[in-house]
Design an enzyme around this catalytic site. Structure first.
Site, short mmCIF file in Angstrom:
data_model
loop_
_atom_site.label_atom_id
_atom_site.label_comp_id
_atom_site.label_asym_id
_atom_site.label_seq_id
_atom_site.Cartn_x
_atom_site.Cartn_y
_atom_site.Cartn_z
N ARG A 139 29.35 39.72 13.87
CA ARG A 139 29.39 39.71 12.41
C ARG A 139 30.74 39.24 11.88
NH1 ARG A 139 24.99 40.27 13.80
NH2 ARG A 139 23.56 42.01 13.48
N ARG A 192 7.41 49.93 15.76
CA ARG A 192 8.62 49.77 14.96
C ARG A 192 8.65 50.91 13.95
NH1 ARG A 192 8.02 44.45 16.69
NH2 ARG A 192 10.09 43.57 17.01
N GLY A 213 22.84 35.16 15.34
CA GLY A 213 21.47 35.19 14.81
C GLY A 213 21.46 35.62 13.35
N GLN A 223 14.55 25.79 22.34
CA GLN A 223 14.30 27.08 23.00
C GLN A 223 12.81 27.28 23.26
OE1 GLN A 223 13.13 30.18 20.87
NE2 GLN A 223 12.51 30.92 22.88
N HIS A 226 18.06 40.15 22.72
CA HIS A 226 17.23 39.62 21.63
C HIS A 226 17.59 40.30 20.30
CE1 HIS A 226 13.58 36.91 21.65
NE2 HIS A 226 13.63 37.25 20.38
N GLY A 264 24.39 39.04 20.09
CA GLY A 264 23.98 40.37 19.66
C GLY A 264 25.12 41.07 18.95
N GLY A 265 25.02 41.19 17.63
CA GLY A 265 25.98 42.00 16.89
C GLY A 265 27.21 41.27 16.40
N THR A 287 14.04 31.63 26.84
CA THR A 287 14.29 33.03 26.45
C THR A 287 13.39 33.94 27.25
OG1 THR A 287 15.00 32.41 24.24
CG2 THR A 287 14.23 34.67 24.53
N SER A 318 14.21 27.42 17.71
CA SER A 318 13.19 28.29 18.28
C SER A 318 11.87 27.56 18.47
CB SER A 318 12.97 29.48 17.35
OG SER A 318 11.79 30.17 17.71
C1 LIG Z 1 14.50 37.42 12.84
C2 LIG Z 1 14.84 37.04 14.23
C3 LIG Z 1 14.05 36.12 14.93
C4 LIG Z 1 14.38 35.75 16.24
N1 LIG Z 1 13.62 34.81 16.88
C5 LIG Z 1 14.00 34.39 18.11
C6 LIG Z 1 13.30 33.33 18.76
O1 LIG Z 1 12.33 32.78 18.23
N2 LIG Z 1 13.74 32.94 19.98
C7 LIG Z 1 14.81 33.53 20.60
O2 LIG Z 1 15.18 33.13 21.70
N3 LIG Z 1 15.48 34.53 20.01
C8 LIG Z 1 15.11 34.97 18.79
N4 LIG Z 1 15.83 35.95 18.18
C9 LIG Z 1 17.01 36.50 18.84
C10 LIG Z 1 18.26 35.70 18.48
O3 LIG Z 1 18.23 34.41 19.05
C11 LIG Z 1 19.54 36.38 18.97
O4 LIG Z 1 19.40 36.71 20.33
C12 LIG Z 1 19.85 37.65 18.18
O5 LIG Z 1 19.51 37.50 16.81
C13 LIG Z 1 21.35 37.94 18.29
O6 LIG Z 1 21.68 39.12 17.62
P1 LIG Z 1 22.29 39.13 16.13
O7 LIG Z 1 21.15 38.88 15.21
O8 LIG Z 1 22.82 40.51 16.02
O9 LIG Z 1 23.34 38.06 16.06
C14 LIG Z 1 15.50 36.35 16.88
C15 LIG Z 1 16.27 37.28 16.18
C16 LIG Z 1 15.96 37.63 14.88
C17 LIG Z 1 16.84 38.62 14.16
#
Ligand SMILES: Cc1cc2nc3c(=O)[nH]c(=O)nc-3n(C[C@H](O)[C@H](O)[C@H](O)COP(=O)(O)O)c2cc1C
Length: 407
Positions: free
Chosen positions: A312, A164, A331, A127, A277, A309-310, A155, A107
């Site tokens: 697990r 929130r 993530g 990124q 995201h 996304g999602g 991104t 990131s």
């Molecule tokens: C705590 C946190 C910080 C994140 N920071 C970034 C980031 O800095 N840049 C980015 O492209 N995506 C960021 N994301 C999104 C993740 O890259 C990813 O798209 C997302 O976590 C996928 O979903 P998941 O957590 O359910 O696997 C972040 C997500 C989380 C949970």
């Protein structure tokens, strides 16, 4: 091996036990009510499998490539900016990814400099967000190239949503005496986390070292965030310009509509990640796995398509591949592993996903991830919720087997 865990759910439970409340809630939560964050996981649970029982393959090939990088199985580390969960942060994640043969996404808001992360994993993608000026972006591109990053991820999906319902975590501007006093109760309640930092001789880094302007020191996280939110928003021409400045692979992350996917192709993207995201963009957007099939149908022959996304479980990876993804990005799953047990915890999570994927490929009667397809999954009739209204021009996924809802 008491530190070993056997599911991502267990990694999450340990992360909750180990981390101060603010740090943990920043990892789990999405924007507003968290509808999209929940849907990202709920949607995977709605998908079923159509397993075979005989003639199964003794060996399964799980490896693939994404943006020219070999992956020992179709998973890549998604860039995340909150790695105060562990003193080694992104370096531990990069090492774990290298040990398990997968690529690393770093990131822009990472706490470790890109040079250290590439040294830990030569398969690192940097990124970016559209931030600052074209000059600053070019400077970051040159730095990433110098450091040896193998590609860029831009991104796109962040709407600076502030609301929130769960209460955004309090992130101090700097760790001064006032911040320490305010955070003391929740930090003291987590002695193991505190001891880990004490042993490392450091404290959570609240700077963004990869956003340093030429000749200047790293800005604080807040200054960096402020610069980002005050930057005029990019146009598709800006994106095409950025793409032209970088010779190597270029991913656009955050695509969730067919028309944007077509524009990403026009802008010259090597790959896209269908993503919201992790539910941190517009709350109420559908799970990324719901919109994946229509995007695959529209541009799958023109660009590599990942989804995040999602995820697990390894079976979630199999479902995503069956619906047309080339690979997935993860993530929260690895962040929980990092919190639970550092580098070994991230390796543990990757091993869980690999084993689950292998098991799904076996049960579905394949000898390779490359032959997974729509006939392997059972998709409820209203699964692609985003595409039900007439006249939107979204094609119905071809080859996806629909089942009537029960009752
Ligand atoms: C705590 C946190 C910080 C994140 N920071 C970034 C980031 O800095 N840049 C980015 O492209 N995506 C960021 N994301 C999104 C993740 O890259 C990813 O798209 C997302 O976590 C996928 O979903 P998941 O957590 O359910 O696997 C972040 C997500 C989380 C949970």
């Amino acid at each position: 091996m008491t530190d070993w865990f056997e599911s991502v759910a267990e990694a999450q439970r340990r992360a909750r036990k180990r981390l101060p409340r603010s740090v943990y809630s920043a990892l789990v939560a999405g924007s507003e009510e968290g509808l999209t964050t929940r849907d990202n996981t709920d949607a995977f649970a709605e998908l079923g499998f159509a397993p075979h029982v005989a003639g199964l393959s003794d060996t399964r090939g799980l490896s693939t490539t994404l943006m020219g990088q070999p992956l020992s199985f179709p998973v890549m580390i998604s860039p995340t900016g909150v790695q105060a969960v562990h003193p080694d942060g992104e370096v531990a994640v990069a090492r774990a990814a290298a040990a398990r043969g997968v690529s690393m996404g770093l990131s822009l808001f990472a706490s470790k400099p890109i040079e250290e992360v590439v040294a830990a994993n030569p398969q690192t993608f940097f990124q970016l967000h559209w931030v600052g000026s074209r000059e600053l972006l070019l400077h970051m591109l040159y730095r990433a190239e110098e450091a040896g990053a193998v590609g860029l991820i831009l991104t796109m999906d962040w709407s600076f949503s502030e609301g929130r319902d769960w209460g955004s975590p309090v992130i101090p501007e700097r760790l001064d005496a006032r911040a320490i006093v305010r955070l003391a109760p929740e930090v003291l309640a987590r002695p193991r986390w505190l001891a880990q930092w004490a042993r490392s001789g450091t404290y959570p880094d609240l700077t963004a070292p990869n956003l340093a302007e030429p000749g200047k020191s790293a800005p604080t996280f807040f200054a960096a965030y402020q610069e980002w939110t005050s930057t005029p928003l990019p146009t598709w021409e800006d994106i095409a310009w950025l793409r032209e400045q970088w010779d190597g692979p270029f991913m656009l992350k955050g695509i969730s509509r067919v028309d944007d996917a077509l524009r990403a192709v026009d802008a010259g993207a090597t790959a896209i990640s269908v993503s919201n995201h992790g539910g941190n963009n517009l709350d109420g957007a559908p799970a990324s796995i719901r919109v994946l099939p229509t995007i695959v149908e529209a541009v799958g022959d023109q660009v590599e398509i990942a989804v995040d996304g999602g995820i697990r479980r390894g079976s979630d990876v199999a479902k995503a591949l069956a619906l047309g993804a080339r690979a997935v990005l993860i993530g929260r799953a690895y962040l929980w592993g990092l919190a639970a047990n550092g580098q070994a915890g991230v390796e543990n999570v990757l091993d869980i996903l690999r084993a689950g994927l292998d098991s799904a490929v076996l049960g579905l009667g394949h000898s390779s991830v490359h032959t997974l397809g729509p006939s392997d999954v059972v998709v409820p009739v209203d699964f692609a919720r985003a595409n039900q209204l007439p006249g939107l021009g979204y094609p119905t996924p071809i080859g996806v087997r629909y089942t009537e809802p029960r009752g």
